[in-house]
Design a protein around this motif. Sequence first.
Motif, short mmCIF file in Angstrom:
data_model
loop_
_atom_site.label_atom_id
_atom_site.label_comp_id
_atom_site.label_asym_id
_atom_site.label_seq_id
_atom_site.Cartn_x
_atom_site.Cartn_y
_atom_site.Cartn_z
N ILE A 174 50.46 44.09 35.06
CA ILE A 174 49.16 43.78 34.28
C ILE A 174 48.43 42.94 34.81
O ILE A 174 47.25 42.99 35.47
CB ILE A 174 49.69 43.23 32.84
CG1 ILE A 174 50.23 44.56 32.15
CG2 ILE A 174 48.30 42.99 32.08
CD1 ILE A 174 50.48 44.20 30.67
N GLU A 175 48.86 41.44 35.25
CA GLU A 175 48.58 40.60 36.08
C GLU A 175 47.89 40.80 37.44
O GLU A 175 46.80 40.07 37.66
CB GLU A 175 49.06 39.18 35.72
CG GLU A 175 49.42 38.76 34.25
CD GLU A 175 48.13 38.56 33.35
OE1 GLU A 175 47.20 38.56 34.04
OE2 GLU A 175 48.41 38.37 32.31
N GLY A 176 48.89 41.42 37.97
CA GLY A 176 48.66 41.49 39.35
C GLY A 176 47.49 42.60 39.58
O GLY A 176 46.62 42.73 40.60
N SER A 177 47.33 43.55 38.69
CA SER A 177 46.21 44.47 38.71
C SER A 177 44.92 44.03 38.40
O SER A 177 43.80 44.25 38.94
CB SER A 177 46.79 45.83 37.71
OG SER A 177 47.97 46.44 38.26
N LEU A 178 44.93 43.36 37.25
CA LEU A 178 43.85 42.82 36.76
C LEU A 178 43.11 41.52 37.49
O LEU A 178 42.09 41.50 37.64
CB LEU A 178 43.74 42.30 35.36
CG LEU A 178 44.07 43.42 34.31
CD1 LEU A 178 44.37 43.08 32.98
CD2 LEU A 178 42.90 44.74 34.34
N LEU A 179 44.00 40.89 38.22
CA LEU A 179 43.73 39.58 38.81
C LEU A 179 43.97 39.55 40.22
O LEU A 179 44.69 38.50 40.70
CB LEU A 179 44.42 38.27 37.93
CG LEU A 179 43.98 38.17 36.43
CD1 LEU A 179 44.81 37.06 36.03
CD2 LEU A 179 42.53 37.84 36.21
N ARG A 180 43.75 40.61 40.75
CA ARG A 180 44.03 40.98 42.35
C ARG A 180 43.70 39.70 43.19
O ARG A 180 44.50 39.21 44.15
CB ARG A 180 43.50 42.30 42.88
CG ARG A 180 43.95 43.44 42.21
CD ARG A 180 45.36 43.81 42.73
NE ARG A 180 45.20 44.04 44.17
CZ ARG A 180 44.87 45.59 44.55
NH1 ARG A 180 44.47 46.26 43.69
NH2 ARG A 180 44.86 45.66 45.70
N ASP A 181 42.61 39.17 43.24
CA ASP A 181 42.14 38.13 43.81
C ASP A 181 42.79 36.69 43.61
O ASP A 181 42.47 35.69 44.27
CB ASP A 181 40.65 37.70 43.63
CG ASP A 181 39.85 38.83 44.12
OD1 ASP A 181 40.25 39.68 44.82
OD2 ASP A 181 38.65 39.16 43.63
#
Length: 218
Positions: A174-181
């Motif tokens: 979830i976090e890696g997908s939404l907060l890629r940067d």
Amino acid sequence: MQPVRRLYRRESEENRRSALISATQELVAEGGPGAATVRAIAARAGVTPGLIRHYFQSKDELTRAAYRSLMDGMTAKGSDALEGVGALPEERLAAFVSASLRPPVLDSGSVVLWAGYMHKVRSDPELLAAHEAGYLAYRDMLQALIEALPRETRPGQSRSEAIACNALIDGLWIEGSLLRDSFSPGEVVTIGLRSVGAILGTDLIAHSSMLPDPGKTI
């Protein structure tokens, strides 16, 4: 020639079903389940609204099929990652975890689509059943890979570890997908491998071929 015509018709129907499922997923991702009306799905797929009933008995059935397709697709990516991997249990588990935390599974659109269905799961028993089936399919595959590790375990340990590792992977997904940067290249995979390895008491980083430099500390 008759068998060829039947095959062509079958392929065309499968393509049409896939187009309707894709259209539903796009609309749910864009505006939630409420945006996926019969008329909107038909317009997005380029068909008449009446044709949807030819492939699905109701819009709810189509909605559930679209959700199952999402869940099954993510599990399949992990399964596909095992092809070509050696027989070493640590390598196979590392490949499975890595595939779950990198594109195309690591994708903001997939997370938004998944979240769009969550509020309906509690009120739709059939959608809940689809969610449970997708969850168990992934978790059972993860558990089988854990059970193959060369170590001694107590009864029920692999199941509880699979539940814990699955929850960890879900959070990073979830976090890696939404907060890629917010993450450096390969960081989400590295954290996943290290964390799953810590739960299981094994070094998955050393057995991963998915990182530019498996020994590098991030």
